[in-house]
Design an enzyme around this catalytic site. Sequence first.
Site, PDB file in Angstrom:
ATOM      1  N   SER A   1       1.115  -1.036  -0.295  1.00 13.32           N
ATOM      2  CA  SER A   1      -0.215  -0.291   0.039  1.00 13.32           C
ATOM      3  C   SER A   1       0.931   1.202   0.296  1.00 13.32           C
ATOM      4  O   SER A   1       0.834   1.942   0.909  1.00 13.32           O
ATOM      5  CB  SER A   1      -1.019  -0.052   0.759  1.00 13.32           C
ATOM      6  OG  SER A   1      -0.671   0.382   2.037  1.00 13.32           O
TER       7      SER A   1
ATOM      8  N   HIS B   1      -3.496  -5.660   2.219  1.00 14.64           N
ATOM      9  CA  HIS B   1      -2.862  -7.158   3.229  1.00 14.64           C
ATOM     10  C   HIS B   1      -2.737  -8.437   2.877  1.00 14.64           C
ATOM     11  O   HIS B   1      -2.695  -9.511   4.019  1.00 14.64           O
ATOM     12  CB  HIS B   1      -2.128  -6.665   4.453  1.00 14.64           C
ATOM     13  CG  HIS B   1      -0.458  -5.198   3.947  1.00 14.64           C
ATOM     14  ND1 HIS B   1      -0.327  -4.808   5.249  1.00 14.64           N
ATOM     15  CD2 HIS B   1      -0.252  -4.699   2.656  1.00 14.64           C
ATOM     16  CE1 HIS B   1       0.379  -3.582   4.477  1.00 14.64           C
ATOM     17  NE2 HIS B   1       0.890  -3.826   3.175  1.00 14.64           N
TER      18      HIS B   1
ATOM     19  N   GLU C   1      -4.901  -2.532   9.446  1.00 11.18           N
ATOM     20  CA  GLU C   1      -4.290  -2.558  10.554  1.00 11.18           C
ATOM     21  C   GLU C   1      -4.796  -2.420  12.038  1.00 11.18           C
ATOM     22  O   GLU C   1      -5.079  -1.190  12.025  1.00 11.18           O
ATOM     23  CB  GLU C   1      -2.841  -2.026  10.636  1.00 11.18           C
ATOM     24  CG  GLU C   1      -1.535  -2.287   9.266  1.00 11.18           C
ATOM     25  CD  GLU C   1      -0.329  -1.812   9.159  1.00 11.18           C
ATOM     26  OE1 GLU C   1      -0.156  -1.153  10.093  1.00 11.18           O
ATOM     27  OE2 GLU C   1       0.173  -1.561   8.497  1.00 11.18           O
TER      28      GLU C   1
ATOM     29  N   GLU D   1       1.283  -9.240   6.883  1.00 13.17           N
ATOM     30  CA  GLU D   1       2.244  -8.719   8.317  1.00 13.17           C
ATOM     31  C   GLU D   1       2.549 -10.112   9.817  1.00 13.17           C
ATOM     32  O   GLU D   1       2.944  -9.480  11.234  1.00 13.17           O
ATOM     33  CB  GLU D   1       2.316  -6.983   9.004  1.00 13.17           C
ATOM     34  CG  GLU D   1       2.147  -6.284   7.161  1.00 13.17           C
ATOM     35  CD  GLU D   1       1.686  -5.086   7.716  1.00 13.17           C
ATOM     36  OE1 GLU D   1       1.745  -5.484   9.318  1.00 13.17           O
ATOM     37  OE2 GLU D   1       3.167  -4.248   7.076  1.00 13.17           O
TER      38      GLU D   1
ATOM     39  N   ASP E   1      -4.304   1.434  11.590  1.00 11.96           N
ATOM     40  CA  ASP E   1      -3.776   1.972   9.987  1.00 11.96           C
ATOM     41  C   ASP E   1      -4.638   2.230   9.181  1.00 11.96           C
ATOM     42  O   ASP E   1      -4.684   0.662   8.815  1.00 11.96           O
ATOM     43  CB  ASP E   1      -2.103   1.256   9.670  1.00 11.96           C
ATOM     44  CG  ASP E   1      -1.742   2.062   8.281  1.00 11.96           C
ATOM     45  OD1 ASP E   1      -2.413   3.228   7.860  1.00 11.96           O
ATOM     46  OD2 ASP E   1      -0.869   2.171   7.402  1.00 11.96           O
TER      47      ASP E   1
ATOM     48  N   GLU F   1      -3.702   6.230  11.811  1.00  9.46           N
ATOM     49  CA  GLU F   1      -2.907   6.367  10.897  1.00  9.46           C
ATOM     50  C   GLU F   1      -3.341   6.488   9.603  1.00  9.46           C
ATOM     51  O   GLU F   1      -4.130   5.537   8.647  1.00  9.46           O
ATOM     52  CB  GLU F   1      -1.475   4.901  10.625  1.00  9.46           C
ATOM     53  CG  GLU F   1      -0.851   4.975   9.943  1.00  9.46           C
ATOM     54  CD  GLU F   1       0.567   4.323   9.077  1.00  9.46           C
ATOM     55  OE1 GLU F   1       0.678   3.658  11.130  1.00  9.46           O
ATOM     56  OE2 GLU F   1       0.624   3.905   8.160  1.00  9.46           O
TER      57      GLU F   1
ATOM     58  N   ASP G   1       1.200   8.721   6.921  1.00  7.68           N
ATOM     59  CA  ASP G   1       2.345   7.590   6.099  1.00  7.68           C
ATOM     60  C   ASP G   1       2.328   7.830   4.810  1.00  7.68           C
ATOM     61  O   ASP G   1       4.101   8.296   3.967  1.00  7.68           O
ATOM     62  CB  ASP G   1       1.691   6.428   6.232  1.00  7.68           C
ATOM     63  CG  ASP G   1       2.179   5.195   5.809  1.00  7.68           C
ATOM     64  OD1 ASP G   1       3.720   5.480   5.698  1.00  7.68           O
ATOM     65  OD2 ASP G   1       1.999   4.302   5.673  1.00  7.68           O
TER      66      ASP G   1
ATOM     67  N   LYS H   1       9.360   5.337   6.982  1.00 11.06           N
ATOM     68  CA  LYS H   1      10.167   4.649   6.625  1.00 11.06           C
ATOM     69  C   LYS H   1      11.080   4.564   5.699  1.00 11.06           C
ATOM     70  O   LYS H   1      11.106   4.990   4.517  1.00 11.06           O
ATOM     71  CB  LYS H   1       8.866   4.285   5.448  1.00 11.06           C
ATOM     72  CG  LYS H   1       7.554   3.108   6.153  1.00 11.06           C
ATOM     73  CD  LYS H   1       6.832   2.993   5.244  1.00 11.06           C
ATOM     74  CE  LYS H   1       5.660   2.235   6.394  1.00 11.06           C
ATOM     75  NZ  LYS H   1       4.352   2.148   4.916  1.00 11.06           N
TER      76      LYS H   1
ATOM     77  N   HIS I   1       8.161  -0.691   9.829  1.00 10.15           N
ATOM     78  CA  HIS I   1       8.798  -1.758   8.664  1.00 10.15           C
ATOM     79  C   HIS I   1       7.431  -1.928   7.556  1.00 10.15           C
ATOM     80  O   HIS I   1       7.065  -0.853   7.471  1.00 10.15           O
ATOM     81  CB  HIS I   1       7.945  -2.875   9.182  1.00 10.15           C
ATOM     82  CG  HIS I   1       7.313  -4.018   9.767  1.00 10.15           C
ATOM     83  ND1 HIS I   1       6.481  -4.451   9.257  1.00 10.15           N
ATOM     84  CD2 HIS I   1       6.058  -2.355   9.439  1.00 10.15           C
ATOM     85  CE1 HIS I   1       5.105  -4.824   9.358  1.00 10.15           C
ATOM     86  NE2 HIS I   1       4.760  -3.897   9.333  1.00 10.15           N
TER      87      HIS I   1
ATOM     88  N   LYS J   1       6.479   0.350  14.576  1.00 13.56           N
ATOM     89  CA  LYS J   1       5.718  -0.692  13.389  1.00 13.56           C
ATOM     90  C   LYS J   1       6.226  -1.740  13.519  1.00 13.56           C
ATOM     91  O   LYS J   1       7.194  -1.396  12.163  1.00 13.56           O
ATOM     92  CB  LYS J   1       5.026   0.330  13.080  1.00 13.56           C
ATOM     93  CG  LYS J   1       3.499  -0.452  12.640  1.00 13.56           C
ATOM     94  CD  LYS J   1       2.382   0.627  12.056  1.00 13.56           C
ATOM     95  CE  LYS J   1       2.623   0.690  10.681  1.00 13.56           C
ATOM     96  NZ  LYS J   1       1.361   0.681  10.329  1.00 13.56           N
TER      97      LYS J   1
HETATM   98  C1  PEP Z   1       1.574   0.717   5.906  1.00 14.15           C
HETATM   99  O1  PEP Z   1       0.645   1.077   5.387  1.00 14.15           O
HETATM  100  O2  PEP Z   1       2.504   1.088   6.780  1.00 14.15           O
HETATM  101  C2  PEP Z   1       2.408  -0.407   5.300  1.00 14.15           C
HETATM  102  C3  PEP Z   1       2.993  -1.289   6.606  1.00 14.15           C
HETATM  103  O3  PEP Z   1       1.878  -0.639   4.374  1.00 14.15           O
HETATM  104  P1  PEP Z   1       3.032  -1.369   2.797  1.00 14.15           P
HETATM  105  O4  PEP Z   1       4.361  -1.722   3.531  1.00 14.15           O
HETATM  106  O5  PEP Z   1       2.487  -1.930   2.692  1.00 14.15           O
HETATM  107  O6  PEP Z   1       2.853   0.268   2.220  1.00 14.15           O
HETATM  108 MG    MG Z   2       0.150   2.827   6.528  1.00 18.49          MG
END
Ligand code: PEP
Ligand code: MG
Length: 405
Positions: free
Chosen positions: A41, A150, A159, A201, A236, A270, A301, A326, A354, A377
Amino acid sequence: MKTSSLIARTILDSRGHWTVEAALTLRNGIRVTASVPQGKSTGASEAHALPAARAVRNINKIIAPWLVRADFNDQDALDAFLVRLDGTTSKSKLGANAILATSIAFARASAAAKKVPLWRHLRTIAKLPARKSAFAQPRLFINVVNGGLHAGNNLAFQEYLIIPKCRTIAESVDVGTAVYHELGNALVAAKGKTAANLGDEGGYAPDFKDNLEPFAMLQHAAKKLKLDKKVDFGMDAAATDIKDPALGRPGALMKAYAAIIKKYGPIYLEDPFDENDFEGFAGLNAEFNGEGGGTIWIAGDDLTTTNVRLMERAHAAKSVNAIIIKPNQIGSVSEALAAVRLAREYGWAVVASHRSGETNDDFIADFAYGVQADGLKLGAPARGERVAKYNRLLEIEEEGKKGGR
Ligand code: PEP
Ligand code: MG
């Protein structure tokens, strides 16, 4: 620090897609490896990862000869050089994955050369002001129910997180795993044994009655274990990728969040709206946090993609009071550290993260602890690529105690 070789190859991520691993050897014999995760995503503004084989070629044919020829004194110098060598704002020429694999390998080699743990090296080079927090280390954001992109289930939101309220990482892992396992038992009892199958995940991923049922079951599991005072909840939504037409109607998402907040009191939300909807985020932030700052972390994010320009925009619009960091969204260690510095300046909570497609590389654990992030996370405490991070964090906690923080 003199590099004798940098050799990249393709490896598989946790979804069976190719990604990049780089092995860096110093002339003094130190050898380290680094690999990069991949999101599903993903935010539209993320740095551009190339197909793994092309990124590997770029490391071996373009980056490696430079690294062996030139001496880079520090992380900033290396990363600035790589950004210049790429020459695009999106890192699409060399590939953000090629640059990040090199950048992480360099950070790891620098720590090894100094004979210090990676988190300590990152803490030194991060140049962050000392942080005062009730929690001495990052809180764990444990994704125990997977939905959205996911999982193959009916949950619109991506999430469902439990966030232990504990003084140590070891206790947080204890509490988190207990609630995770109890939830698994309850799901099997309520929905049959396939309900314990896992999503991308490592969280459970069955169909639910509605988007609120995971919270109801989590609350029940925590209460049954008498751990309800020891866990907070979070979510999330990954709203850019929500496919449910009912949630696409005007005001529907806001209504859903208001119901979740009222009933389950999450402390973290999130990506509640589309990645371009800075105003929508701001509306939620104002509604639940008010002028003086408040109690729910509204985190960007896909909205902010670890990119200081988007962070400036989110700050100006008052969209968020927390941010996901990230490293592969921006493509180098130095730029990820710069994003943390800016978030601190803004007074935002920092949650390192992650990706859904992971490798066994545990860099993110050292990064989160090194920058004294408010949270990390991590997915569920299951599946090797997730567990690698938990186990590294447990080890870091021991290192931190021994050497002082
Ligand atoms: C997220 O959206 O926070 C996530 C970890 O998913 P992705 O790595 O698929 O973006
Ligand atoms: Mg996210």
